[in-house]
Each structure stands twice: as C-alpha cells, then as structure tokens.
Motif scaffolding. Sequence first.
Motif, short mmCIF file in Angstrom:
data_model
loop_
_atom_site.label_atom_id
_atom_site.label_comp_id
_atom_site.label_asym_id
_atom_site.label_seq_id
_atom_site.Cartn_x
_atom_site.Cartn_y
_atom_site.Cartn_z
N GLU A 1 4.42 -10.06 5.22
CA GLU A 1 3.41 -9.25 5.52
C GLU A 1 3.10 -8.53 4.21
O GLU A 1 1.82 -7.98 3.78
CB GLU A 1 3.27 -8.37 6.67
CG GLU A 1 4.50 -7.50 6.35
CD GLU A 1 4.54 -6.67 7.89
OE1 GLU A 1 4.21 -6.82 8.68
OE2 GLU A 1 5.75 -5.77 7.84
N PHE B 1 -0.35 -11.04 -0.15
CA PHE B 1 -1.45 -11.44 0.25
C PHE B 1 -1.84 -12.89 -0.60
O PHE B 1 -1.67 -12.81 -1.61
CB PHE B 1 -2.54 -10.43 -0.36
CG PHE B 1 -2.54 -8.98 0.36
CD1 PHE B 1 -1.63 -8.95 1.58
CD2 PHE B 1 -3.18 -8.07 -0.10
CE1 PHE B 1 -1.59 -7.69 1.97
CE2 PHE B 1 -3.08 -6.79 0.63
CZ PHE B 1 -2.40 -6.62 1.54
N SER C 1 11.33 0.23 10.60
CA SER C 1 11.07 -1.08 10.14
C SER C 1 9.43 -1.27 10.13
O SER C 1 9.10 -2.50 9.90
CB SER C 1 11.71 -2.15 11.31
OG SER C 1 11.29 -2.04 12.48
N GLY D 1 5.46 0.06 5.63
CA GLY D 1 4.99 -0.61 4.71
C GLY D 1 5.29 -2.28 5.07
O GLY D 1 4.99 -2.74 6.13
N ASP D 2 6.03 -2.66 4.15
CA ASP D 2 6.21 -4.19 4.16
C ASP D 2 7.74 -4.36 3.84
O ASP D 2 8.28 -3.13 3.31
CB ASP D 2 5.45 -5.07 3.70
CG ASP D 2 5.31 -4.53 2.04
OD1 ASP D 2 6.11 -4.23 1.11
OD2 ASP D 2 3.90 -4.49 1.61
N VAL D 3 8.35 -5.38 3.71
CA VAL D 3 9.86 -5.89 3.40
C VAL D 3 10.18 -5.01 1.94
O VAL D 3 11.23 -4.31 1.74
CB VAL D 3 10.30 -6.95 3.43
CG1 VAL D 3 9.49 -7.90 2.69
CG2 VAL D 3 11.70 -7.07 3.30
N VAL E 1 8.57 -2.89 0.13
CA VAL E 1 8.47 -1.26 0.43
C VAL E 1 9.95 -0.77 0.82
O VAL E 1 10.27 0.16 0.48
CB VAL E 1 7.36 -0.79 0.92
CG1 VAL E 1 7.24 0.47 1.27
CG2 VAL E 1 6.03 -1.35 0.28
N PRO F 1 -4.11 -2.08 7.93
CA PRO F 1 -3.62 -3.60 7.59
C PRO F 1 -3.18 -4.09 6.15
O PRO F 1 -2.44 -4.69 5.96
CB PRO F 1 -4.82 -4.51 8.12
CG PRO F 1 -5.99 -3.88 8.39
CD PRO F 1 -5.48 -2.26 8.29
N ALA F 2 -3.81 -3.23 5.37
CA ALA F 2 -3.49 -3.43 3.59
C ALA F 2 -2.23 -2.56 3.36
O ALA F 2 -1.19 -3.06 2.75
CB ALA F 2 -4.63 -3.22 2.87
N ARG G 1 -0.49 -0.58 5.41
CA ARG G 1 0.49 -0.41 6.35
C ARG G 1 0.98 0.90 6.58
O ARG G 1 1.77 1.23 7.58
CB ARG G 1 1.70 -1.40 6.34
CG ARG G 1 1.23 -2.72 6.40
CD ARG G 1 2.21 -3.90 6.53
NE ARG G 1 1.47 -5.10 6.47
CZ ARG G 1 1.07 -5.62 7.54
NH1 ARG G 1 1.15 -5.23 8.81
NH2 ARG G 1 0.28 -6.78 7.60
#
Lengths: 160, 274
Positions: free
Chosen positions: A131, A134, B98, B101-103, B105, B188-189, B191
């Motif tokens: 995720e 992009f 969890s 952000g994302d993994v 981050v 969504p961008a 998070r």
Amino acid sequence: MEIKISVNVNGKDYVREVEPRTLLVHFLRDTLRLTGTHIGCDTSSCGACTIHVDGVAVKSCTMLAVQADGCTVTTIEGLAQGAELHPLQEGFKECHGLQCGFCTPGMIMTAADLLAKNPSPSESEIRHGLEGNFCRCTGYHNIVKAVQYAAEKMSNEVSA
Amino acid sequence: MIPHSFDYKRASSVEEAIEILQNGSYAKVLGGGHSLVPALKLRLNAPDTLVDVTRIESLKGIGIEDGTLVIGAANTHHEIATSADVQNTLSFLAKGASAIGDVQVRNKGTIGGSIAHADPSADWPALLLAADASIVIQGADGTKTVSAQDFFTGFFSTILEETDIITQIRIPIPPEGTKSTYQKFVQPASRFAIVGCAAVKEPSGATRVAFAGVSDYAFRDEAVESASSSGASAEEAASKAAEGVSIMSDHYASEDYRKHLAKVYARRALVEVS
C-alpha cells in the motif's frame, strides 16, 4: 560541515563525506551512481525510492544519508545474483508486472520485505503490503501476480 | 527537495542529547525522521542542528513492569505493532500501530517522534489518550511523567520544552475483560486519519473515547464517555460526539462531513467494545 559515513551498499563498503542534509536517495543516485532507485513524489507517499536498510524496507527520500551510517543497504541493483534475476524480478518480467517501469524498483524492494516476513502471503496481504507503493500504469493486478509468482518460486527453492 | 543546511549530531545518551539541545541555537530532535525530514525538505522548519536519538539504547525496548506496558520512545511503529507484549495486553495499540502510514513508514517512524510532532491527524495521540497513557520526559532539570491528556496542548503543540526528550510511554494494563478498538477512516494517499476513534471500555462500564483528525489536536470526548459509561447505547452515546469542539476542514473533508464521520466512527467503535 561534511560528515564521514561508512555504508555497506549491495555488499560493497563505501566511505564518503556527505553534507548532513543529503538525502539517502541522492547519496545513492548522485554519489554512488546507483540510479536504479527512483525519486517519484519526493514526499514519502509513492514508494518509488524504497530500498532496504538493515534488512527492512524504507523510503530513501525520507531518510538522511547520515542516518544510514554503519548500516547495510540493499538497492534494486543488489538483488540479482550475477546474470540470474531475483525471483521477484523474474516474476515482474513473466507476469507483465510493469508498463513504464518507474515504480518497479520500489515495488520489488517492498515486495522483498513482505516475502521475508510472510513467505506465502494471500492476495489481500500482498495488496495491503504494497500500500505504500503507487503504480499509475498497471492497476496493480499483474504486480500482485508477479509477487505470487515469486512467492511460489522462492518456496520451491527453499523446499528443493 | 533539499533541506536547509544543518549540523548533525548523534547522541549516545539522553544526557548527551539534552546537552546538545542546550548548546544549539536552534536544535531539533531527530527520531525516525518521518515527520521532521518532510518538514525540512519543504523548508517549513530550518533548525541549525539535528540531534539523532535513535541509537540511544535506553530509548528502546518494550516490556511489562508491574502492570504497566512500557514502550521506549525510539521504538518504531512496526516494532510496537508486532510486539507480543503489546498484542497480549493492549491489542488495540498494536492494531492502531499497524494502521499508521504504510510498511516503509512503520519501519522507520517512532512513537516518540509521532507524539512530539503532535500532528492533529496522527494516530498515536488518540490511541494514547484512550489508553490513559503517561509520557516520561527527561529535561535539563530532571525527569517528569505527564498524562497524555496534559501532554497534548494544541495544533502541533505539546508541553515539551526545547531541551526535553521523551524517553518512555507508560500504559496501565487494563483489568481483565476490558475491550478496546481503533476505528479509522483513512486518507488513501498519506494514510493519516481523516477521522480516527479509539475507545476503551472496562468491565465496570467506564469508557474512554478519543479522536484523531477531528479537531486541532487529539482529544477525549467527555460527552460520549459519560453517556457510554452510564449505560447509553452505542448509537445514543455516539450522537454526542464532536459537539462543542472546533472541527478541522480541509480539501479532504469539510467541517460538516468530519463531524458526521466522527459520530459514525464513534458508533462503530462503541459497538465494537460493547
């Protein structure tokens, strides 16, 4: 004032003087000329600059080179074993996991971290795991297939 | 984007870090850098010195001490999300971590950095408010412990002084049978939370509800808490959410929409813990 750092990148030790404000991605691309790591958004959103620092995926546009002092870094250039592609690189090729290819190095590095933590992820785990990356071309479908391809190949290599 | 020039110093102890902060004309603490480095790149901030505290051993480690979950300030979101001690005692904090952000981050960003930055849309402030956490701060004059409620004071603002370092986050392990959750409507961008609602309900009925993303800074919603604590249904208690507070508005969500989402996410959270 420049600071001396030592970093192991793709198995090779480098000692360089850097300005503290140098971003790790610029150190890799401009100082070491490892241009496989891309700069996409430059705002830690797109994941194109993803590399591994001490074995985990990070966004190299949001890290200073001085923060990597003493660390082990792997970039996309460090994945293949000579002429033999990494299973993820092979997967992206076989499954048509890229179109323009700009996001691909980051996708592959994040996927490599995912497979290291979870060797047989479900489709949803792959999508969730990626995720932070992009892709504006593929709609992600074939990227997921490429990761599944690599997961299967790597599990066969382990059991073989 | 290239930040303004600065000096970089890596501290090997909290005392050394404080000394550097005292000596710099404008020094900032560098944790994982996932709030500070973007701000430096945009030149929203231009300190003359950064003090990296992430290699100070005493700032790392997650464990349980006498009924309290203790998290080092330099622990990353990923380390917290995957810690068995956190999962076994306060699983909603692991799930909340969890969802940050994302993994990439989560692999780099730290809990101490996140709460020091106090972004109104960050997840940790609401999670720690609902968990009734305390924050341990070391400064030039010694060490103090403050409640999360006293720690966050405004828009990107905390009680931290320029020479303070967060060392630990301490969270009381709630009584057996306590239920907790974090419900998040995600941008969504980035998070970040457009609205995040953390809720903890103890077997006695006592309920704590805190929001991220709704107002200038994370806050405990006392109207929702008192309704839920005195037995109101999730629907009824949630209808009181985000009343009487100033509500953020941006191009992701208008004030009205955010307020609506606050009630929706409060209801979802309360249903989850009832």
